[in-house]
Write a protein that holds these residues in place. Structure first.
Motif, PDB file in Angstrom:
ATOM      1  N   GLU A   1      43.956  32.471  77.487  1.00 55.85           N
ATOM      2  CA  GLU A   1      43.995  33.027  76.137  1.00 55.85           C
ATOM      3  C   GLU A   1      45.132  34.029  75.976  1.00 55.85           C
ATOM      4  OE1 GLU A   1      42.752  35.791  72.852  1.00 55.85           O
ATOM      5  OE2 GLU A   1      43.018  36.238  74.972  1.00 55.85           O
ATOM      6  N   GLN A   2      45.374  34.833  77.013  1.00 56.89           N
ATOM      7  CA  GLN A   2      46.468  35.794  76.973  1.00 56.89           C
ATOM      8  C   GLN A   2      47.811  35.090  76.876  1.00 56.89           C
ATOM      9  OE1 GLN A   2      46.420  39.090  76.776  1.00 56.89           O
ATOM     10  NE2 GLN A   2      48.654  39.273  76.876  1.00 56.89           N
ATOM     11  N   LYS A   3      47.983  34.021  77.670  1.00 59.01           N
ATOM     12  CA  LYS A   3      49.251  33.280  77.645  1.00 59.01           C
ATOM     13  C   LYS A   3      49.475  32.592  76.299  1.00 59.01           C
ATOM     14  CE  LYS A   3      49.486  32.422  82.618  1.00 59.01           C
ATOM     15  NZ  LYS A   3      49.431  31.404  83.703  1.00 59.01           N
ATOM     16  N   LEU A   4      48.407  32.083  75.694  1.00 63.27           N
ATOM     17  CA  LEU A   4      48.540  31.439  74.385  1.00 63.27           C
ATOM     18  C   LEU A   4      48.943  32.446  73.304  1.00 63.27           C
ATOM     19  CD1 LEU A   4      45.481  29.002  74.404  1.00 63.27           C
ATOM     20  CD2 LEU A   4      47.903  28.393  74.474  1.00 63.27           C
ATOM     21  N   ARG A   5      48.352  33.648  73.357  1.00 66.78           N
ATOM     22  CA  ARG A   5      48.731  34.676  72.375  1.00 66.78           C
ATOM     23  C   ARG A   5      50.188  35.076  72.541  1.00 66.78           C
ATOM     24  NH1 ARG A   5      46.329  39.364  73.021  1.00 66.78           N
ATOM     25  NH2 ARG A   5      44.933  38.933  74.775  1.00 66.78           N
ATOM     26  N   GLU A   6      50.610  35.218  73.784  1.00 66.52           N
ATOM     27  CA  GLU A   6      52.012  35.563  74.035  1.00 66.52           C
ATOM     28  C   GLU A   6      52.939  34.446  73.571  1.00 66.52           C
ATOM     29  OE1 GLU A   6      52.156  36.337  78.176  1.00 66.52           O
ATOM     30  OE2 GLU A   6      51.148  38.293  78.044  1.00 66.52           O
ATOM     31  N   SER A   7      52.512  33.201  73.758  1.00 67.10           N
ATOM     32  CA  SER A   7      53.321  32.068  73.325  1.00 67.10           C
ATOM     33  C   SER A   7      53.454  32.030  71.803  1.00 67.10           C
ATOM     34  CB  SER A   7      52.694  30.764  73.825  1.00 67.10           C
ATOM     35  OG  SER A   7      53.429  29.649  73.385  1.00 67.10           O
ATOM     36  N   LEU A   8      52.378  32.322  71.098  1.00 67.33           N
ATOM     37  CA  LEU A   8      52.423  32.326  69.633  1.00 67.33           C
ATOM     38  C   LEU A   8      53.320  33.436  69.105  1.00 67.33           C
ATOM     39  CD1 LEU A   8      48.662  31.622  68.807  1.00 67.33           C
ATOM     40  CD2 LEU A   8      50.610  30.117  68.347  1.00 67.33           C
ATOM     41  N   LYS A   9      53.240  34.619  69.713  1.00 67.71           N
ATOM     42  CA  LYS A   9      54.104  35.723  69.281  1.00 67.71           C
ATOM     43  C   LYS A   9      55.578  35.405  69.556  1.00 67.71           C
ATOM     44  CE  LYS A   9      51.785  38.928  71.526  1.00 67.71           C
ATOM     45  NZ  LYS A   9      51.427  40.287  72.039  1.00 67.71           N
ATOM     46  N   LYS A  10      55.828  34.761  70.685  1.00 63.85           N
ATOM     47  CA  LYS A  10      57.199  34.379  71.020  1.00 63.85           C
ATOM     48  C   LYS A  10      57.721  33.349  70.021  1.00 63.85           C
ATOM     49  CE  LYS A  10      59.991  32.486  74.781  1.00 63.85           C
ATOM     50  NZ  LYS A  10      59.974  31.931  76.168  1.00 63.85           N
ATOM     51  N   LYS A  11      56.848  32.425  69.618  1.00 64.39           N
ATOM     52  CA  LYS A  11      57.236  31.421  68.623  1.00 64.39           C
ATOM     53  C   LYS A  11      57.624  32.079  67.306  1.00 64.39           C
ATOM     54  CE  LYS A  11      54.284  30.023  66.024  1.00 64.39           C
ATOM     55  NZ  LYS A  11      53.806  30.400  64.648  1.00 64.39           N
ATOM     56  N   ASP A  12      56.839  33.074  66.872  1.00 67.37           N
ATOM     57  CA  ASP A  12      57.145  33.766  65.618  1.00 67.37           C
ATOM     58  C   ASP A  12      58.468  34.523  65.710  1.00 67.37           C
ATOM     59  OD1 ASP A  12      54.865  32.845  64.393  1.00 67.37           O
ATOM     60  OD2 ASP A  12      53.666  34.595  64.918  1.00 67.37           O
ATOM     61  N   ASP A  13      58.744  35.144  66.874  1.00 68.78           N
ATOM     62  CA  ASP A  13      60.009  35.860  67.057  1.00 68.78           C
ATOM     63  C   ASP A  13      61.195  34.893  66.988  1.00 68.78           C
ATOM     64  OD1 ASP A  13      58.691  38.238  67.325  1.00 68.78           O
ATOM     65  OD2 ASP A  13      58.672  38.191  69.526  1.00 68.78           O
ATOM     66  N   GLU A  14      61.059  33.730  67.583  1.00 72.05           N
ATOM     67  CA  GLU A  14      62.142  32.745  67.571  1.00 72.05           C
ATOM     68  C   GLU A  14      62.407  32.235  66.160  1.00 72.05           C
ATOM     69  OE1 GLU A  14      60.874  29.787  70.313  1.00 72.05           O
ATOM     70  OE2 GLU A  14      61.504  30.910  72.090  1.00 72.05           O
TER      71      GLU A  14
ATOM     72  N   VAL B   1      52.499  33.158  60.249  1.00 72.08           N
ATOM     73  CA  VAL B   1      52.742  34.102  61.338  1.00 72.08           C
ATOM     74  C   VAL B   1      51.412  34.429  62.027  1.00 72.08           C
ATOM     75  CG1 VAL B   1      53.576  36.412  61.920  1.00 72.08           C
ATOM     76  CG2 VAL B   1      54.741  35.072  60.149  1.00 72.08           C
ATOM     77  N   PHE B   2      51.443  34.432  63.335  1.00 73.91           N
ATOM     78  CA  PHE B   2      50.237  34.695  64.113  1.00 73.91           C
ATOM     79  C   PHE B   2      49.846  36.159  63.990  1.00 73.91           C
ATOM     80  CE2 PHE B   2      48.483  35.974  68.368  1.00 73.91           C
ATOM     81  CZ  PHE B   2      47.226  35.422  68.180  1.00 73.91           C
ATOM     82  N   ASN B   3      48.613  36.397  63.546  1.00 72.69           N
ATOM     83  CA  ASN B   3      48.089  37.751  63.394  1.00 72.69           C
ATOM     84  C   ASN B   3      47.183  38.044  64.585  1.00 72.69           C
ATOM     85  OD1 ASN B   3      46.677  40.099  62.673  1.00 72.69           O
ATOM     86  ND2 ASN B   3      46.858  39.632  60.481  1.00 72.69           N
ATOM     87  N   GLU B   4      47.739  38.700  65.604  1.00 76.27           N
ATOM     88  CA  GLU B   4      46.994  38.946  66.827  1.00 76.27           C
ATOM     89  C   GLU B   4      45.788  39.846  66.582  1.00 76.27           C
ATOM     90  OE1 GLU B   4      47.795  40.136  71.487  1.00 76.27           O
ATOM     91  OE2 GLU B   4      49.200  40.838  69.938  1.00 76.27           O
ATOM     92  N   GLU B   5      45.947  40.854  65.749  1.00 71.34           N
ATOM     93  CA  GLU B   5      44.844  41.784  65.488  1.00 71.34           C
ATOM     94  C   GLU B   5      43.666  41.067  64.847  1.00 71.34           C
ATOM     95  OE1 GLU B   5      43.965  45.957  63.027  1.00 71.34           O
ATOM     96  OE2 GLU B   5      46.029  45.177  63.225  1.00 71.34           O
ATOM     97  N   GLU B   6      43.942  40.219  63.876  1.00 65.54           N
ATOM     98  CA  GLU B   6      42.875  39.467  63.213  1.00 65.54           C
ATOM     99  C   GLU B   6      42.226  38.468  64.173  1.00 65.54           C
ATOM    100  OE1 GLU B   6      40.330  38.662  60.136  1.00 65.54           O
ATOM    101  OE2 GLU B   6      41.901  40.207  60.215  1.00 65.54           O
ATOM    102  N   HIS B   7      43.052  37.874  65.014  1.00 63.52           N
ATOM    103  CA  HIS B   7      42.550  36.921  66.009  1.00 63.52           C
ATOM    104  C   HIS B   7      41.554  37.592  66.961  1.00 63.52           C
ATOM    105  CE1 HIS B   7      42.574  33.818  69.162  1.00 63.52           C
ATOM    106  NE2 HIS B   7      42.806  34.805  70.016  1.00 63.52           N
TER     107      HIS B   7
END
Length: 261
Positions: free
Chosen positions: A130-143, A162-168
């Motif tokens: 789950e941690q790796k998936l969240r990091e992957s989504l944030k990286k996708k948004d940055d790119e 855009v992935f909202n980590e806080e809401e997730h």
């Protein structure tokens, strides 16, 4: 691997041939298990199929398949009482094939090793994924943001929100709500209680087996005692090393020894 035996009440079965023939069943509250040798397994299968005349190899193949593949079971009965679980399974091959087996409640150390420890490992793996998936989504948004800053536009049908980590994390807070630690101590994941003697076993010569007698009143007749004792259950003592402890010599034996001298 735990395979579902039934839904209500839920029971799961694990079958292993790593160290003898080890069968375990749990409802995730109590663990019942037994470890038997090959000749003992054949005897149990023969007793379960008295009218069936087939070779020992075919008996073994059917028995292993029955416990390894729980699909297409025609009849299943599970009864628990007094620290024991009685299992009855019937499955059709070219003929009906049955298994009657009694399992015994395992010590809490074995429950931890076979159930709790595996759940802890699963929790850790899910946390990491789950941690790796969240990091992957944030990286996708940055790119995507950098791509747009260069003047490029992503086609509409390829756009993602855009992935909202806080809401997730608010919507998926099971770890926090259940009080599961984020850093489970590695010591809890180490293998423990590996000795074969820790698992209840069936012995040919009843070594380690002790009958638990049902208490009778002094006025009970011999016929009643004989009838009641047929319901006695077998208690299997689990020890890491089987040792013969010295027993106290009764006064009668002491007097006999003095006379011999």
């Amino acid at each position: 691997m735990w395979n579902k035996l039934q839904d209500s009440p839920p029971f799961y079965l694990q079958f292993s041939q790593t160290n003898g023939y080890e069968i375990s069943i749990t409802d995730y509250i109590t663990l019942y298990t037994v470890n038997i040798l090959e000749n003992e397994f054949i005897t149990i299968l023969k007793d379960s199929n008295l009218k069936l005349v087939i070779t020992d190899k075919e008996l073994m193949d059917n028995g292993v398949n029955l416990l390894s593949n729980l699909e297409n079971i025609k009849d299943l009965r599970i009864n628990t009482a007094d620290g024991h679980l009685k299992l009855y399974i019937c499955k059709f091959y070219e003929y009906p094939f049955r298994l009657n087996l009694t399992l015994h409640e395992a010590p809490k150390e074995i429950f931890f090793q076979k159930v709790t420890q595996h759940l802890l490992r699963t929790i850790i793996e899910f946390q990491n994924i789950e941690q790796k998936l969240r990091e992957s989504l944030k990286k996708k948004d940055d790119e995507i943001a950098k791509y747009n800053m260069k003047g490029y536009k992503i086609e509409k049908y390829r756009r993602t929100s855009v992935f909202n980590e806080e809401e997730h994390l608010k919507n998926h807070a099971v770890f926090q709500e259940n009080g599961v630690p984020q850093d489970i101590p590695h010591s809890l994941l180490e293998e423990k209680y590996e000795s074969k003697e820790s698992i209840p076993q069936v012995k040919e010569e009843t070594n380690g087996l002790h009958e638990v007698p049902i208490k009778q009143e002094a006025t009970t007749s011999e016929a009643t005692v004989e009838t009641n004792t047929t319901h006695n259950l077998t208690k299997i003592e689990v020890k890491e090393e089987i040792k013969t402890e010295p027993r106290n010599i009764s006064p009668l034996k002491k007097r006999k020894k003095e006379l011999n001298l």
